[in-house]
Design an enzyme around this catalytic site. Structure first.
Site, PDB file in Angstrom:
ATOM      1  N   GLY A 156     -40.770   3.313 -21.680  1.00  0.00           N
ATOM      2  CA  GLY A 156     -40.374   2.245 -20.758  1.00  0.00           C
ATOM      3  C   GLY A 156     -41.103   2.358 -19.435  1.00  0.00           C
ATOM      4  N   ALA A 157     -42.385   2.713 -19.511  1.00  0.00           N
ATOM      5  CA  ALA A 157     -43.143   2.998 -18.285  1.00  0.00           C
ATOM      6  C   ALA A 157     -43.481   1.748 -17.480  1.00  0.00           C
ATOM      7  CB  ALA A 157     -44.434   3.754 -18.625  1.00  0.00           C
ATOM      8  N   TYR A 301     -23.758  -2.831 -21.691  1.00  0.00           N
ATOM      9  CA  TYR A 301     -24.603  -1.890 -20.948  1.00  0.00           C
ATOM     10  C   TYR A 301     -23.855  -0.585 -20.692  1.00  0.00           C
ATOM     11  CZ  TYR A 301     -27.369  -0.112 -16.975  1.00  0.00           C
ATOM     12  OH  TYR A 301     -28.115   0.656 -16.143  1.00  0.00           O
ATOM     13  N   LYS A 305     -24.727   3.100 -22.324  1.00  0.00           N
ATOM     14  CA  LYS A 305     -25.116   4.204 -21.438  1.00  0.00           C
ATOM     15  C   LYS A 305     -24.127   5.367 -21.551  1.00  0.00           C
ATOM     16  CE  LYS A 305     -28.939   2.785 -19.495  1.00  0.00           C
ATOM     17  NZ  LYS A 305     -30.229   3.469 -19.819  1.00  0.00           N
TER      18      LYS A 305
END
Lengths: 394, 78
Positions: A156-157, A301, A305
């Site tokens: 996810g750069a 979300y 997480k």
């Protein structure tokens, strides 16, 4: 022991790949073969095939990938190949390319491989035999010490935090593998930015929710940089407020896929590489919402997480004896594109309620990642560094 | 114009010169902005702008930028 000596009759290697329209376009660009049977639906419709057929050599080119990267890998000199194209391959087909050692010829240091390609229905679409000579290095490269390998894979750069993390780790002296999914241009721009500072990096594409794609990416990183010592998982799904009553399971699934299936696939791929050196750092990005009263309407979300936090701690326990640490960085609301849809009032109120009176910046998060990736964090595992300006103190 | 009107209300409630009300004004920059004066600010804003703040909004006006946003929710653009 030389590579030739380690190979046994019966050894197998395989890879899978989904053929896309983009693959066909690239093949046409490269070879100039724009035969209408491959690229023109109307023309193909007038033939017995009815629909365009993927170039046979496109699929066969993955035999080269297997031989050059897996069996036998580095030093392979592929000098003979027979091919028979049995069935057409279409865009969207998932092909599995399999190579198996049938014979070894000691004197010539040659191996003979059965090479087959199957489609998703396990039908053989291509078959043939390859002969490969294994060229050994005249002088062996000195073995790299554990400490000298500084390779960080940032998943996810191209996101706001991922970009800051990649930049910081490059500044810290890591060779950085920049993963992207669809943001090829953003990844290329980040690569230019890091390279312009004289630091080492390369881009790698993968679909984080596809285990084969993740494995192929890690294999490519290992081939490029010699290993992976740090894996940072910054992948996430864009956060959008939605009431529970309006959620579909697919909303939950998309968050679980990226956060949990992605972390699982990434860990499965990098752990063997790290175990081989008895050294590794896995760092997952979570959120402060898992440790405090979460805001309303972020159920997918927060759930994903929270699951990632549990996954990280459970994995940390298992991997610790192998010298691999698993930690988390848990930011508060961070000023990135991810919160572009969050109302300004919410951002201002969050900053006003934060003891340090501002939102987190990506570089704040990168600083914590940098520490966990460093030698100094060697005795820390299963831990969370909270980067939230004091909003949550435990 | 409206900005000046808002700052004058705040200056009067907090007992400071209007020049002390910056665009980032908050309890961190104005020492007199305590809980009692905050409630006085709520009443003064309602009277000055002819509006009625909701319970949530009385809590949300934690800074000059946030007051501007809350007033905009009542159709008053600063």
């Amino acid at each position: 022991m030389s590579r030739f000596e380690t190979i046994k009759v019966g050894d197998r290697a395989e890879l899978t790949h989904v053929i896309t329209a983009a693959d066909v376009e690239k093949f046409v660009d490269l070879t100039g073969d724009d035969n209408k049977i491959h690229v023109d639906s109307r023309f193909a419709g007038t033939t017995p095939f009815k629909k365009p057929v993927v170039h046979g050599m496109l699929g066969a080119s993955f035999i080269s990938t297997i031989i050059g990267t897996k069996l036998p890998g580095d030093g392979a000199l592929w000098f003979s190949q027979s091919l028979e194209f049995i069935m057409p391959v279409r865009v969207g087909d998932e092909i599995t390319v399999v190579a198996e050692v049938k014979n070894k010829f000691e004197r010539e240091r040659i191996i003979e491989l059965q090479t087959d390609i199957f489609n998703q229905n396990r039908q053989r679409v291509t078959t043939g035999t390859a002969k490969v000579k294994i060229v050994e290095q005249l002088v062996e490269e000195p073995a790299e010490s554990l400490e000298s390998l500084k390779v960080a894979l940032v998943v996810g750069a191209t996101g706001g935090i991922g970009r800051a993390v990649a930049t910081r780790l490059a500044e810290d002296g890591f060779a950085v593998a920049l993963h992207y999914h669809s943001g090829r241009e953003a990844a290329a721009e980040l690569q230019r930015s890091i390279s312009n500072n004289g630091q080492t990096c390369a881009t790698f594409q993968a679909d984080i929710v596809n285990p084969e794609s993740v494995q192929a990416m890690v294999d490519a990183v290992v081939r490029k940089f010699g290993g992976v010592s740090v894996a940072v998982n910054c992948a996430t799904v864009k956060v959008a407020n939605c009431k529970f009553s309006q959620l579909d399971w697919k909303d939950m699934q998309s968050h679980l896929d990226v956060n949990i299936k992605g972390a699982f696939s990434l860990s499965r791929a990098v752990v063997p590489v790290m175990q081989a050196r008895r050294y590794g750092r896995i760092i997952n990005l979570t959120t402060q919402y898992t440790e405090s009263t979460p805001p309303a309407e972020l159920l997918p979300y927060v759930t994903a997480k929270a699951a990632l936090a549990g996954f990280s701690r459970a994995l940390a326990v298992e991997l610790a004896p192998a010298g691999i640490t698993v930690n988390m960085v848990s930011p508060g609301m961070t000023d990135t594109d991810l919160i572009a849809d969050v109302p300004e009032k919410t951002r201002l109120m969050t900053a006003a309620k934060t003891p340090l009176r501002r939102l987190a910046k990506p570089r704040d998060v990168a600083g914590a990642v940098s520490y966990l990736a460093s030698e100094d964090a060697g005795f820390i595992t299963g831990e969370t560094i909270r980067v939230n300006g004091g909003q949550v103190m435990l | 114009m409206e900005a000046n009107r808002l700052k004058q209300v705040m200056a009067r409630i907090f007992g400071v010169d209007v020049s002390a009300i910056g665009d980032d004004a908050s309890p961190d920059t104005i020492e007199n902005w305590d809980s009692l004066r905050h409630m006085n600010l709520v009443l003064a804003l309602e009277e000055e702008f002819g509006i009625e703040l909701t319970d949530d909004q009385t809590v949300e006006i934690m800074s000059y930028p946030l007051i501007k946003i809350v007033l905009s929710e009542h159709g008053i653009e600063i």
